[in-house]
Structure formats: C-alpha cells, structure tokens
Motif scaffolding. Structure first.
Motif, short mmCIF file in Angstrom:
data_model
loop_
_atom_site.label_atom_id
_atom_site.label_comp_id
_atom_site.label_asym_id
_atom_site.label_seq_id
_atom_site.Cartn_x
_atom_site.Cartn_y
_atom_site.Cartn_z
N ARG A 269 -65.34 -8.56 14.20
CA ARG A 269 -64.21 -8.06 13.40
C ARG A 269 -63.74 -6.70 13.90
NH1 ARG A 269 -59.90 -9.58 10.82
NH2 ARG A 269 -59.37 -8.21 9.11
N MET A 270 -64.67 -5.82 14.23
CA MET A 270 -64.30 -4.50 14.76
C MET A 270 -63.58 -4.63 16.10
SD MET A 270 -67.67 -2.27 13.69
CE MET A 270 -67.26 -0.96 14.81
N HIS A 271 -64.02 -5.56 16.93
CA HIS A 271 -63.37 -5.79 18.23
C HIS A 271 -61.94 -6.30 18.03
CE1 HIS A 271 -63.10 -6.71 22.48
NE2 HIS A 271 -62.67 -7.92 22.16
N VAL A 272 -61.77 -7.22 17.12
CA VAL A 272 -60.43 -7.75 16.85
C VAL A 272 -59.52 -6.65 16.28
CG1 VAL A 272 -59.14 -9.35 15.34
CG2 VAL A 272 -61.17 -10.14 16.57
N MET A 273 -60.04 -5.85 15.37
CA MET A 273 -59.24 -4.77 14.80
C MET A 273 -58.88 -3.74 15.87
SD MET A 273 -61.13 -4.37 11.10
CE MET A 273 -60.48 -2.76 10.82
N SER A 274 -59.79 -3.48 16.79
CA SER A 274 -59.51 -2.55 17.89
C SER A 274 -58.40 -3.10 18.79
CB SER A 274 -60.78 -2.31 18.69
OG SER A 274 -60.51 -1.59 19.86
N ASN A 275 -58.45 -4.38 19.07
CA ASN A 275 -57.40 -5.00 19.88
C ASN A 275 -56.05 -4.96 19.16
OD1 ASN A 275 -59.04 -5.54 22.03
ND2 ASN A 275 -59.38 -7.69 21.49
N TRP A 276 -56.05 -5.20 17.85
CA TRP A 276 -54.80 -5.11 17.09
C TRP A 276 -54.23 -3.70 17.16
CZ3 TRP A 276 -56.41 -7.84 11.90
CH2 TRP A 276 -56.45 -9.22 12.10
N GLN A 277 -55.09 -2.70 17.02
CA GLN A 277 -54.63 -1.32 17.07
C GLN A 277 -54.07 -0.99 18.46
OE1 GLN A 277 -57.64 1.53 16.08
NE2 GLN A 277 -56.15 3.15 15.71
N LYS A 278 -54.73 -1.45 19.52
CA LYS A 278 -54.22 -1.21 20.87
C LYS A 278 -52.86 -1.86 21.06
CE LYS A 278 -58.74 -0.87 23.04
NZ LYS A 278 -59.71 -1.56 23.90
N ARG A 279 -52.69 -3.07 20.56
CA ARG A 279 -51.39 -3.76 20.66
C ARG A 279 -50.32 -3.02 19.90
NH1 ARG A 279 -53.54 -9.75 19.30
NH2 ARG A 279 -54.84 -10.00 21.14
N ARG A 280 -50.67 -2.54 18.71
CA ARG A 280 -49.69 -1.80 17.90
C ARG A 280 -49.27 -0.53 18.62
NH1 ARG A 280 -50.18 2.32 14.63
NH2 ARG A 280 -52.45 2.21 14.54
N ILE A 281 -50.21 0.17 19.20
CA ILE A 281 -49.89 1.41 19.95
C ILE A 281 -49.02 1.08 21.15
CG2 ILE A 281 -50.91 3.24 21.37
CD1 ILE A 281 -53.27 3.25 19.36
N ASN A 282 -49.34 0.01 21.86
CA ASN A 282 -48.52 -0.38 23.03
C ASN A 282 -47.10 -0.76 22.61
OD1 ASN A 282 -50.48 0.11 24.94
ND2 ASN A 282 -51.24 -2.00 24.92
N ARG A 283 -46.96 -1.46 21.48
CA ARG A 283 -45.62 -1.83 20.98
C ARG A 283 -44.82 -0.58 20.62
NH1 ARG A 283 -47.85 -6.52 18.08
NH2 ARG A 283 -48.31 -5.03 16.44
N GLU A 284 -45.49 0.40 19.98
CA GLU A 284 -44.80 1.62 19.58
C GLU A 284 -44.37 2.43 20.80
OE1 GLU A 284 -47.54 3.61 17.01
OE2 GLU A 284 -47.15 2.26 15.33
N ARG A 285 -45.13 2.41 21.86
CA ARG A 285 -44.78 3.12 23.09
C ARG A 285 -43.56 2.51 23.76
NH1 ARG A 285 -50.69 3.95 25.81
NH2 ARG A 285 -51.42 5.55 24.37
N ARG A 286 -43.50 1.16 23.72
CA ARG A 286 -42.38 0.47 24.38
C ARG A 286 -41.06 0.67 23.63
NH1 ARG A 286 -45.16 -5.08 24.73
NH2 ARG A 286 -47.09 -4.37 25.62
N SER A 287 -41.14 0.84 22.33
CA SER A 287 -39.89 0.92 21.55
C SER A 287 -39.42 2.34 21.34
CB SER A 287 -40.05 0.25 20.20
OG SER A 287 -41.13 0.78 19.50
#
Length: 174
Positions: A156-174
């Motif tokens: 669960r912690m690994h999945v949440m970490s991946n979600w957070q990384k994706r969210r940060i990457n999306r925010e950087r692109r926009s």
C-alpha cells in the motif's frame, strides 16, 4: 514492490507445465492467483511460507505449496520463503524455537547434543518434541501473520508513493 524482478526470477506457469517431471503440479494452474503477483496472493504467500519455514518437519516446501494452493496464495513465493530454514540456519532457528517453547511451557531446558542417527531421533527427539513444536508453531504463526500484514502495508505504501510521484509529474507538466 520488486514485481519485475520477481517475474524474472520465478518460472512462468507455461515453463512449469512444459516440464514433464512436474506434471503433478497441473492442478495448480486452475487458480490464476497461484502464479500472479498481486497484493493478496503475495501476502498470503508470506503467511504460508513463513509459517511453513518454522515447522520442524520434513517436506516443508510441499506443505507450503499445499497451503498456498488451499488459501489461493502465490505458490513460488511461498515455496521460496521456506528456504529461510536451510541447512545453515536450521540449527540456530530450531534451537531458538526450542528455547522459546520451553519458556512458553515453563519447562526446564534440557541439555542435548545432536547426532545423525536413528537412536538419537528415537530418544532425544522424544524428550524435546513438545517445546520444539510449541515454540516453532508459535514463532511460525507470529512471523506468518507479521509477514501477511507487513506485505499489505508495504504494498500500500508503494502504491501511494507511485500515486504521489505521478501527481507531482502531472503538476510539473501543466
């Protein structure tokens, strides 16, 4: 989780089915979770594999495979975890579980020496089997349950970490 690494290390169901000497494993292919790497099957595999690793019995791998099949856990991981108790680690593991079993049963610790003979098995093992089994079963159940919940939490912690990384990457692109 190191899912890609585990997929490289473990055989595929097709490879196992193709091996003629492993034909007795054919029923294992009816349940897909027995081979897939997902949170539930891996957590169940840890429960079974760690429990079976501490059983002071022969054929621990067969016991782990049977239990994994029964509770729908990942068979290769459960069988692999049994190797925690290997020829190098068995003496300290089982001596530790014997000492723990004597503590649980409030019985005295017997001095004994191990010999590889039938006479030793019939005399010495008869005297130490209760604390050995009680300690081994208790440690096996405890570590199995700890592994089960530990995998759920780590996954669960690994999945949440991946979600957070994706969210940060999306925010950087926009």
């Amino acid at each position: 989780m190191p899912k890609k690494l585990l997929k490289k290390l473990f055989p595929t169901p097709e490879q196992v089915q193709a091996n003629p000497s492993l034909g007795f494993l054919r029923p294992l292919f009816s349940k897909p979770n027995l081979w897939h790497l997902n949170r539930r099957s891996v957590a169940r595999a840890f429960l079974v594999g760690l429990f079976a690793a501490f059983l002071p019995l022969p054929f621990q791998m067969v016991i782990a495979a049977f239990l994994a099949f029964y509770i729908n856990g990942n068979v290769p991981i459960s069988v692999g975890l049994v190797w925690i108790s290997n020829p190098f680690t068995i003496p300290p593991l089982f001596y530790g579980t014997y000492i723990f079993g004597t503590w649980l049963l409030d019985s005295p610790v017997r001095e004994f020496s191990i010999e590889l003979s039938l006479d030793w098995v019939l005399t010495e093992l008869n005297a130490i089997w209760k604390p050995l089994f009680v300690g081994s079963l208790t440690v096996g159940v405890f570590l199995g349950v700890l592994g089960f919940f530990g995998i759920h939490i780590a996954w669960r912690m690994h999945v949440m970490s991946n979600w957070q990384k994706r969210r940060i990457n999306r925010e950087r692109r926009s």
